[in-house]
Enzyme design. Sequence first.
Site, PDB file in Angstrom:
ATOM      1  N   ASP A 185      12.784 -10.485 -44.316  1.00 36.88           N
ATOM      2  CA  ASP A 185      12.449  -9.316 -45.129  1.00 36.88           C
ATOM      3  C   ASP A 185      12.903  -8.075 -44.380  1.00 36.88           C
ATOM      4  OD1 ASP A 185      11.232  -7.175 -46.524  1.00 36.88           O
ATOM      5  OD2 ASP A 185       9.632  -8.496 -47.233  1.00 36.88           O
ATOM      6  N   ARG A 247      13.706 -12.904 -59.757  1.00 39.94           N
ATOM      7  CA  ARG A 247      14.541 -12.541 -60.893  1.00 39.94           C
ATOM      8  C   ARG A 247      15.748 -13.461 -60.915  1.00 39.94           C
ATOM      9  NH1 ARG A 247      10.649 -10.260 -62.083  1.00 39.94           N
ATOM     10  NH2 ARG A 247      10.339  -8.152 -62.924  1.00 39.94           N
ATOM     11  N   GLU A 276      17.633 -14.386 -70.289  1.00 38.81           N
ATOM     12  CA  GLU A 276      16.357 -14.800 -70.869  1.00 38.81           C
ATOM     13  C   GLU A 276      16.208 -14.208 -72.260  1.00 38.81           C
ATOM     14  OE1 GLU A 276      13.345 -13.582 -68.078  1.00 38.81           O
ATOM     15  OE2 GLU A 276      14.007 -15.009 -66.543  1.00 38.81           O
ATOM     16  N   HIS A 295       9.529 -17.732 -67.291  1.00 39.48           N
ATOM     17  CA  HIS A 295       9.177 -16.439 -66.684  1.00 39.48           C
ATOM     18  C   HIS A 295       7.709 -16.073 -66.957  1.00 39.48           C
ATOM     19  CE1 HIS A 295      11.168 -12.460 -65.208  1.00 39.48           C
ATOM     20  NE2 HIS A 295      10.010 -12.701 -64.616  1.00 39.48           N
ATOM     21  N   GLY A 297       5.272 -16.724 -64.338  1.00 39.71           N
ATOM     22  CA  GLY A 297       4.576 -16.831 -63.058  1.00 39.71           C
ATOM     23  C   GLY A 297       3.427 -15.852 -62.915  1.00 39.71           C
TER      24      GLY A 297
END
Length: 343
Positions: A185, A247, A276, A295, A297
């Site tokens: 990160d 994404r 999507e 999608h 979650g």
Amino acid sequence: MTSAQRPIAPTGRPITIFVTAPKLAPAGVDVLQAAGARVIYLPAADDVQAVRHIMATEPVDAVISRTVALDAEAIASCPTLKVISKHGVGVSNIDVAACTERGIPVYVTPGANAQSVAEMTLGLMFAAARRIHWMDSELRGGRWSRAQDGLELHGRTLGLVGFGQVGQRVAAACLAIGMRVHAYDPALQGQPSPLPGVTLWSDLDDMLPHCNVVSLHVPLNARTRNLFDAARLARLPKQAVLINTARGEVVDEAALIQALQDGQLYAAGLDTMAVEPLPGGSPLITLPNVVLTPHVGGSTPAALAAMATGAARNVLGWLAGQPADASACVNAQVLKAASAVSA
């Protein structure tokens, strides 16, 4: 918020909040109603033209943005617009630059859906590693197909790309089942790991060859689009597992399909895709080593309630002169400019 604190538009009319979806979780609706706000909903979830029409014809003071695009045209057409809050954390559907140019802050609701997304990540990971979805479909088709070639995750290495609130929750669970956990990160460069037992890497390409499972937890932006292309997928050990609850566009989908077909990847678990809804002809549908969810979650009732209330408080706070913490604003430079003007 008391009646004395309820935000009123400059003309004396009640404030108008535009929710770019057909509905909002009741917990968020309650917050807006308590403030005396007039709420407009988007009739169809993916109707960009309707978004533009409402923004151009209604005195919208604030937008609670769901998934449909909120583009520069819509933003420019609404002179009354003062603040936007994403219902979630990903702002790739909002033209943030256009907002910044207008001095409009764009808030997010960090952490509101983190637990739900983390649990979906774990579900996809286990399903992909043990081929649960394939065996379920076989049984439903009348076939007693006892797949005994699944991956045991204990002792394997998980690589987290993005190590915020979702990634840290996933890491804690995976450490508990005996996995090694690495993370990359850029926001944590030069810092110690916020979670004991997790090894932080300063270079993504150096980390990938050590990772049997990779899970993506990054926003979509110019730096992360197609972050996982053919070259990066090839850096993973053979028969690795890829999980994406971030994404779809973070992964080069054509390269992913090829890696799944040729055995470079053992499996993938995807809650999000490049296009999507997923087109009916997508090869992802026919691949037996892919687990797909649409999608969702961050779409448990608990997460939806938390995101709705967070977004409502973000916009109402700004309109009432009580802004949310600057850490929840993706274009915080506009906050400084607003403070300078008010001073």
